[in-house]
Write a protein that holds these residues in place. Structure first.
Motif, PDB file in Angstrom:
ATOM      1  N   TRP A 302      33.377 -55.267 -22.174  1.00 15.97           N
ATOM      2  CA  TRP A 302      32.055 -55.014 -22.502  1.00 15.97           C
ATOM      3  C   TRP A 302      31.568 -55.392 -21.251  1.00 15.97           C
ATOM      4  O   TRP A 302      30.336 -54.390 -20.830  1.00 15.97           O
ATOM      5  CB  TRP A 302      31.659 -55.419 -23.904  1.00 15.97           C
ATOM      6  CG  TRP A 302      30.153 -55.236 -24.104  1.00 15.97           C
ATOM      7  CD1 TRP A 302      30.103 -54.092 -24.931  1.00 15.97           C
ATOM      8  CD2 TRP A 302      29.022 -55.707 -23.759  1.00 15.97           C
ATOM      9  NE1 TRP A 302      28.408 -53.879 -25.173  1.00 15.97           N
ATOM     10  CE2 TRP A 302      28.100 -55.110 -24.267  1.00 15.97           C
ATOM     11  CE3 TRP A 302      28.660 -56.745 -22.858  1.00 15.97           C
ATOM     12  CZ2 TRP A 302      26.563 -55.052 -23.892  1.00 15.97           C
ATOM     13  CZ3 TRP A 302      27.193 -56.921 -22.655  1.00 15.97           C
ATOM     14  CH2 TRP A 302      26.268 -56.169 -23.164  1.00 15.97           C
ATOM     15  N   LEU A 311      26.005 -61.155 -21.819  1.00 13.43           N
ATOM     16  CA  LEU A 311      26.679 -61.719 -23.011  1.00 13.43           C
ATOM     17  C   LEU A 311      27.207 -63.051 -22.846  1.00 13.43           C
ATOM     18  O   LEU A 311      27.854 -63.392 -21.737  1.00 13.43           O
ATOM     19  CB  LEU A 311      27.994 -60.518 -23.114  1.00 13.43           C
ATOM     20  CG  LEU A 311      28.893 -60.899 -24.494  1.00 13.43           C
ATOM     21  CD1 LEU A 311      28.027 -60.901 -25.619  1.00 13.43           C
ATOM     22  CD2 LEU A 311      30.011 -59.864 -24.498  1.00 13.43           C
ATOM     23  N   LEU A 337      26.909 -54.679 -30.076  1.00 18.68           N
ATOM     24  CA  LEU A 337      26.735 -55.017 -28.730  1.00 18.68           C
ATOM     25  C   LEU A 337      25.888 -54.155 -28.141  1.00 18.68           C
ATOM     26  O   LEU A 337      24.728 -54.776 -27.541  1.00 18.68           O
ATOM     27  CB  LEU A 337      27.983 -55.491 -28.017  1.00 18.68           C
ATOM     28  CG  LEU A 337      28.631 -56.824 -28.454  1.00 18.68           C
ATOM     29  CD1 LEU A 337      30.269 -56.816 -27.876  1.00 18.68           C
ATOM     30  CD2 LEU A 337      28.037 -58.144 -28.431  1.00 18.68           C
ATOM     31  N   LEU A 350      27.549 -63.941 -28.676  1.00 17.61           N
ATOM     32  CA  LEU A 350      28.791 -63.646 -29.450  1.00 17.61           C
ATOM     33  C   LEU A 350      29.381 -64.790 -30.041  1.00 17.61           C
ATOM     34  O   LEU A 350      29.994 -65.665 -29.145  1.00 17.61           O
ATOM     35  CB  LEU A 350      29.601 -62.526 -28.918  1.00 17.61           C
ATOM     36  CG  LEU A 350      30.881 -62.278 -29.738  1.00 17.61           C
ATOM     37  CD1 LEU A 350      30.534 -61.806 -31.057  1.00 17.61           C
ATOM     38  CD2 LEU A 350      31.866 -61.464 -29.005  1.00 17.61           C
ATOM     39  N   ILE A 363      26.404 -61.890 -33.828  1.00 15.73           N
ATOM     40  CA  ILE A 363      25.827 -61.425 -32.685  1.00 15.73           C
ATOM     41  C   ILE A 363      24.525 -61.467 -32.593  1.00 15.73           C
ATOM     42  O   ILE A 363      23.610 -60.998 -33.472  1.00 15.73           O
ATOM     43  CB  ILE A 363      26.370 -59.982 -32.458  1.00 15.73           C
ATOM     44  CG1 ILE A 363      27.820 -59.749 -32.400  1.00 15.73           C
ATOM     45  CG2 ILE A 363      25.661 -59.349 -31.140  1.00 15.73           C
ATOM     46  CD1 ILE A 363      28.428 -58.299 -32.331  1.00 15.73           C
ATOM     47  N   ASP A 365      20.697 -61.456 -30.554  1.00 16.94           N
ATOM     48  CA  ASP A 365      19.621 -61.233 -29.451  1.00 16.94           C
ATOM     49  C   ASP A 365      18.320 -61.613 -29.350  1.00 16.94           C
ATOM     50  O   ASP A 365      17.998 -62.396 -30.513  1.00 16.94           O
ATOM     51  CB  ASP A 365      19.533 -59.544 -29.447  1.00 16.94           C
ATOM     52  CG  ASP A 365      18.845 -59.088 -30.641  1.00 16.94           C
ATOM     53  OD1 ASP A 365      17.836 -59.383 -30.961  1.00 16.94           O
ATOM     54  OD2 ASP A 365      19.560 -58.401 -31.434  1.00 16.94           O
TER      55      ASP A 365
END
Length: 437
Positions: A302, A311, A337, A350, A363, A365
């Motif tokens: 990713w 990440l 994601l 994560l 996850i 944000d």
């Protein structure tokens, strides 16, 4: 003087129907206990207060029979897998028989409590199918006709008062009892039916969502097949270009060529994931690994495709365990994601944890979070906060991938800023050799 369960048609039993049946059976038992108490009070009042000679032994035997029926119903409900319409009809007929026996021993057709037959008929109309309802009506009508010909007379002593006034008072009590029991029971049964209807509506919604999945899967599978050929052609062309000295001699063109190859591999990986999700090319891209290795490879892929600094992976899973690297699951995590990356370009976290026999992936944000009305609609199609037509399918697809693996997905807004999506996945379905592979 009792009620019974609402039963679905034979061959049409759902978990929601069974729950409704058992709730209504509990109401039956409660109402039958109420009937027993009412009968004891009525018999005592007529015998002791009015001084009427009643056959206490036979009437007591009927009341004891109802008590035994209730106890047997409790045991029967515990071990019975499903309750049928015939079971309900038998229960109501037994109540009619008990009522008829008590009326026979206390005046027959002249007893003002004959109006309680209407309670049985009403309950049958609410709870039974049409054929069974008419069968119950026939039983009640036969019992009523029989009472006009055979019964033990109820002799009231002169000290009890005017027989006409007593009859009017008895009819009033019978009417009030009918009204109260009907309101209480029908209100509760309708509440149970509303809960059942809500459950069936949820099942219909789930079926509609599955239909969306099938149609989108067919569309995606067809598109993936169509894209396979041009992507393969582009891959061959890029390989030819890489072998051309005049192109590789130019540093800028060589860098652009490397980026194009990376993007092409990403597209091929996505196409493979679509085909795997659609049930094709099963096993391609799936290989034995461990939880830590799967997370590391997922994060690296990713980061290479999106951003290397956004990440942050926190692996507190503990002792590593072997699993299968499932392409469908990886695509689902990528989807979450990617959604987080759209609203939080500089930080995504994560976290991998173990909760018993489950792998828990959280996850987080630092975006604006989910609208409050969306939190209750997470996983439903076309629920999007981005305002794009046809949006909102990402988490819908993730939800169904996770559900197929026997897991669950939840979402919440963080206290300060941002949101968290949590995937709970049973390790048994990710283990090597499990039936989902």
């Amino acid at each position: 003087m009792s009620a019974s369960t609402f039963v679905p048609r034979l061959g049409d039993v759902t978990p929601g129907d069974d729950a409704t049946d058992r709730k209504n059976m509990a109401l039956l038992i409660q109402l039958r206990w109420t009937a027993v108490i009412g009968q004891i009070v009525t018999i005592g009042a007529v015998h002791l207060w009015l001084g009427a000679p009643l056959p206490l032994v036979p009437m007591g035997a009927v009341v004891l029979g109802l008590i035994a029926l209730n106890i047997a119903s409790l045991a029967w409900m515990r071990y019975r897998v499903a309750i049928s319409n015939r079971d309900l009809l038998v229960a109501l007929i037994l109540d009619v028989v008990a009522l008829t026996a008590l009326l026979y021993l206390s005046g027959g057709i002249t007893n003002p409590f004959t109006s309680l037959y209407l309670l049985q008929v009403t309950l049958g109309a609410v709870l039974l199918d049409s054929r069974s309802s008419w069968s119950l009506v026939a039983v009640v009508f036969t019992a009523f006709i029989w009472l006009t010909e055979a019964s033990r007379p109820l002799v009231l002593p002169p000290a009890a008062g005017d027989p006409v006034n007593l009859a009017v008072a008895g009819m009033l009590i019978g009417f009030a009892l009918n009204a109260v029991l009907l309101v209480v029971f029908v209100t509760r049964i309708h509440r149970n039916l509303r809960e059942r209807d809500a459950h069936l509506a949820a099942l219909r919604q789930h079926a509609a969502e599955q239909d969306h999945i099938v149609r989108m899967g067919l569309l995606a599978s067809g598109a993936a097949h169509e894209l396979g050929t041009p992507l393969a052609s582009v891959s061959v062309i890029l390989s030819d270009w890489r072998r051309m000295p005049q192109i590789m001699a130019n540093r800028e063109i060589a860098e652009d060529l490397a980026e194009m190859e990376t993007a092409l591999k990403r597209c091929q990986s996505i196409v493979t994931g679509i085909l795997v999700s659609a049930g094709e090319a099963r096993g391609e891209g799936s290989s034995p690994t461990t939880v830590s290795a799967f997370l590391s490879a997922l994060a690296e892929e990713w980061q290479n495709a999106r951003c290397k600094t956004t990440l942050h992976v926190v692996n507190v899973f503990g002792e590593d365990v072997p699993i299968v690297s499932d392409v469908t699951l990886k695509q689902a995590i990528f989807n979450v994601l990617d959604n987080a990356f759209e609203v939080s370009r500089y930080w995504i976290e994560l976290v991998a944890e173990r909760d018993g026999d489950n792998l828990v992936l959280s996850i987080s944000d630092r975006g604006p979070g989910f609208p409050k009305d969306m939190l209750t609609q997470i996983g439903k199609p076309y629920q999007s906060s981005k305002g794009r037509a046809g949006g909102g399918l990402g988490l819908f697809l993730v939800m169904n991938v996770v559900r197929k693996l026997g897991g669950s997905i939840t979402a919440e807004n963080l206290r300060t800023r941002g949101a968290k999506v949590k995937l709970v996945l049973p390790l048994s379905t990710l283990a090597i050799g499990n039936p989902f592979d």
